[in-house]
Design a protein around this motif. Sequence first.
Motif, short mmCIF file in Angstrom:
data_model
loop_
_atom_site.label_atom_id
_atom_site.label_comp_id
_atom_site.label_asym_id
_atom_site.label_seq_id
_atom_site.Cartn_x
_atom_site.Cartn_y
_atom_site.Cartn_z
N GLY A 1 0.80 -1.23 0.00
CA GLY A 1 0.00 0.00 0.00
C GLY A 1 0.83 1.28 0.00
N ALA A 2 2.14 1.17 -0.19
CA ALA A 2 2.99 2.36 -0.06
C ALA A 2 2.89 3.28 -1.27
N GLN A 3 3.24 4.54 -1.04
CA GLN A 3 3.44 5.48 -2.15
C GLN A 3 4.69 5.02 -2.89
N PRO A 4 4.57 4.70 -4.18
CA PRO A 4 5.75 4.21 -4.91
C PRO A 4 6.78 5.30 -5.13
N ARG A 5 7.99 4.88 -5.39
CA ARG A 5 9.08 5.78 -5.76
C ARG A 5 9.63 5.36 -7.11
N LEU A 6 10.39 6.27 -7.68
CA LEU A 6 11.02 6.02 -8.98
C LEU A 6 11.75 4.67 -8.96
N GLY A 7 11.43 3.83 -9.94
CA GLY A 7 12.14 2.55 -10.07
C GLY A 7 11.49 1.41 -9.33
N ASP A 8 10.43 1.67 -8.55
CA ASP A 8 9.76 0.59 -7.82
C ASP A 8 9.01 -0.34 -8.79
N ILE A 9 8.83 -1.61 -8.36
CA ILE A 9 8.01 -2.57 -9.12
C ILE A 9 6.62 -2.54 -8.51
N LEU A 10 5.63 -2.16 -9.35
CA LEU A 10 4.24 -2.10 -8.89
C LEU A 10 3.66 -3.51 -8.93
N VAL A 11 2.96 -3.89 -7.85
CA VAL A 11 2.39 -5.24 -7.77
C VAL A 11 0.87 -5.12 -7.63
N TYR A 12 0.15 -5.86 -8.51
CA TYR A 12 -1.32 -5.92 -8.46
C TYR A 12 -1.69 -7.38 -8.28
N THR A 13 -2.70 -7.68 -7.44
CA THR A 13 -2.94 -9.08 -7.07
C THR A 13 -4.29 -9.62 -7.52
N GLY A 14 -5.05 -8.83 -8.33
CA GLY A 14 -6.36 -9.33 -8.75
C GLY A 14 -6.33 -9.76 -10.22
N GLY A 15 -7.43 -9.43 -10.91
CA GLY A 15 -7.50 -9.73 -12.34
C GLY A 15 -7.88 -11.18 -12.63
N TYR A 16 -7.71 -11.57 -13.89
CA TYR A 16 -8.14 -12.89 -14.35
C TYR A 16 -7.47 -13.99 -13.53
N ASN A 17 -8.29 -14.86 -12.93
CA ASN A 17 -7.79 -15.97 -12.11
C ASN A 17 -6.86 -15.50 -10.98
N ASN A 18 -6.97 -14.22 -10.65
CA ASN A 18 -6.05 -13.64 -9.65
C ASN A 18 -4.59 -13.88 -10.02
N TYR A 19 -4.30 -13.88 -11.34
CA TYR A 19 -2.90 -14.00 -11.75
C TYR A 19 -2.12 -12.73 -11.38
N GLY A 20 -2.87 -11.67 -11.21
CA GLY A 20 -2.19 -10.42 -10.81
C GLY A 20 -1.52 -9.73 -11.99
N HIS A 21 -0.71 -8.69 -11.64
CA HIS A 21 -0.04 -7.89 -12.67
C HIS A 21 1.15 -7.20 -12.03
N VAL A 22 2.20 -6.97 -12.81
CA VAL A 22 3.36 -6.23 -12.33
C VAL A 22 3.76 -5.18 -13.36
N ALA A 23 4.32 -4.08 -12.89
CA ALA A 23 4.72 -2.98 -13.78
C ALA A 23 5.85 -2.20 -13.10
N ILE A 24 6.32 -1.15 -13.76
CA ILE A 24 7.44 -0.36 -13.20
C ILE A 24 7.01 1.10 -13.11
N TYR A 25 7.32 1.70 -11.96
CA TYR A 25 6.83 3.05 -11.63
C TYR A 25 7.87 4.12 -11.94
#
Length: 641
Positions: free
Chosen positions: A95-119
């Motif tokens: 739940g943190a405020q991201p910083r430059l270069g952090d990896i964003l983590v999402y845990t829902g979506g299709y089959n709860n496969y989640g999602h990852v991205a870069i901030y």
Amino acid sequence: MKKRVLSLLLVMLMVVSLVPMSALAATNGHTANEAIGWVQSQVGKALDYDGVYGAQCVDLIKYYYDYLGCASYARGNGSDYATNALPSGWTRLKGAQPRLGDILVYTGGYNNYGHVAIYESDYVSYHQNFNGKQYVVRATCKYNALNNPYWGVIRPDFGGSAPVSAASWEGPSATNITESNAYLSGKVNFSQTMNTTQVGVRIYDSSNTRIALKDEYVNYNTTYVNIWYDVTGELGIYLKSGQNYKFQFYTISNGKEYWSPIISFATAHTHNYASKVVQPTCTAQGYTMHTCSCGNSYKDSYVNALGHSYSGGACTRCGQKDPNYTQTSGVSYVLSDGVLTVSGSGECTNAWMNNYSPNNVKKIVIGSGITSIGRAAFQGCAYVKSVDIANGVTKICRGAFTQCWALESVIIPTSVNTIEMTAFGNAISGSTMNDVYYCGSAAQWGRISIGEHNDSLLKASFHYNYDPNMSFTDVAAGSYCYDAVQWAVANGITKGTDATHFSPNAGCTRGQVVTFLWRAAGEPTVGGNVGFVDVAPGSYCYEAVKWAVANGITNGTDATHFSPNAACTRGQVVTFMYRAEGEPAVGGNVGFVDVAAGSYCYNAVQWAVANGITKGTDATHFSPNATCTRGQVVTFLYRAQ
Ligand SMILES: [Zn+2]
Ligand SMILES: [Zn+2]
């Protein structure tokens, strides 16, 4: 693939020689800025790290891990990044405020496969397999506003290489400056988006003492920060008028402190002068000094120096020797009306007894030309009550005033440096000496050489700093209140109304009368409050009124008023004095037709008459309702002591 790994190894070897080991261990030596630069260079490419399922979001992250030197930790689906083991030094922040270069983590979506991205910033992040696009895209939706719920970040340990920026300040500056306040404002610009977590200010006074400190905890992801403070309104500080101050702003952005230039400013100031009159002396001008609390001052209203006032060879004011004085020898003695006046120069002796009887002398006045009082010069003047010695006499010889049994007071000038043994010989039947009026200070008195057997002198009441030149033009010698005024001034009970006037006929107010009484009583301190709305703390009569009320001398004119400026009548003054004496029992009749038995002041007038304090305004009138004058008040007090 084999070739790629080799080239990566080569890159790593080159980096090893360039960066410290601690940085290498965390992110392969890369800063967050470099890492984002690498990500930006991937936009548009389809990255498939593992060769299965095409270009997934996790393939971008695996390459990112690879770039940061820890590819083996990149495993599983997007939601697995909420629990995956992390490389040493990396942190996972839910739940943190991201910083430059952090990896964003999402845990829902299709089959709860989640999602990852870069901030990169709140509105810039990098994704793959996003919105159906199987290549790397730069997204400008807010990082936590996806359909897939945001879980938190994995934060690579960029360590000391956290993104830093050049900071350029606009200002700061101080505006709207008044005598006690200023508005401080400024702006810092960064060369990239920065996560600012703290801002604040420090204010210092002209001696570099910090007078204000403010730290605020914030969370901005911006390329600039505006900072402003109203010094009084927001920091609660009232600055001092006409003073120099400095201040400095700061931010903590991406974990680093950015300090502004130090800015100086001065508060406004309007001089507010208090005036003090400095009297002229024989040789120096008098003037009025005007001084502001800031230290600024000026003088004006000069008056000429007084010039010396020579008499008998010396200045009567400062003692300066008269250069034109020609000593004439010889001393003359004149007895008139009981006053023996000694004038001339040199030592006076008992030669006068050839012409006059000591029994006819009531008072001895020794003039300023006399330098010493010879042995036994006035011995046996059994009825003399007072001796006035002018400045100039340095020595009072043995036995000079011995056997002056009735002597009550003596004025001794500062010129005296020797009082020989028995000069004021001890009275066999007890001393009558009441008062010694010494023209100098107690310290000066202590330097006089005093021989033994002068107890009658030493046991008298001492009045220091007596002014023999007190010359109120409106209190003539011989006036009914002359001695009383001299006594009152010498004892600090009152001063003149100015340097040359006592104003004996001016009416006295209630405030003045209790002040005179209080001073005559030795200015005792009384606790508590006066409880009168018209006698403020700090008023000249505040302590006196407290004392008078505490001692039952007066009650005020009603429960909440003392009426300090109301005229005080003769009846009230003797009543105050009578109460101050403790209302002793009295008898007999007052003998005044205007003071009836039962009058509020009847007993007081009785007491005053019985003690010689007043004789009335004529044989049959006391005039209790007449305003009491300053001359009358000091006369009453003088007679009562
Ligand atoms: Zn000033
Ligand atoms: Zn002088």
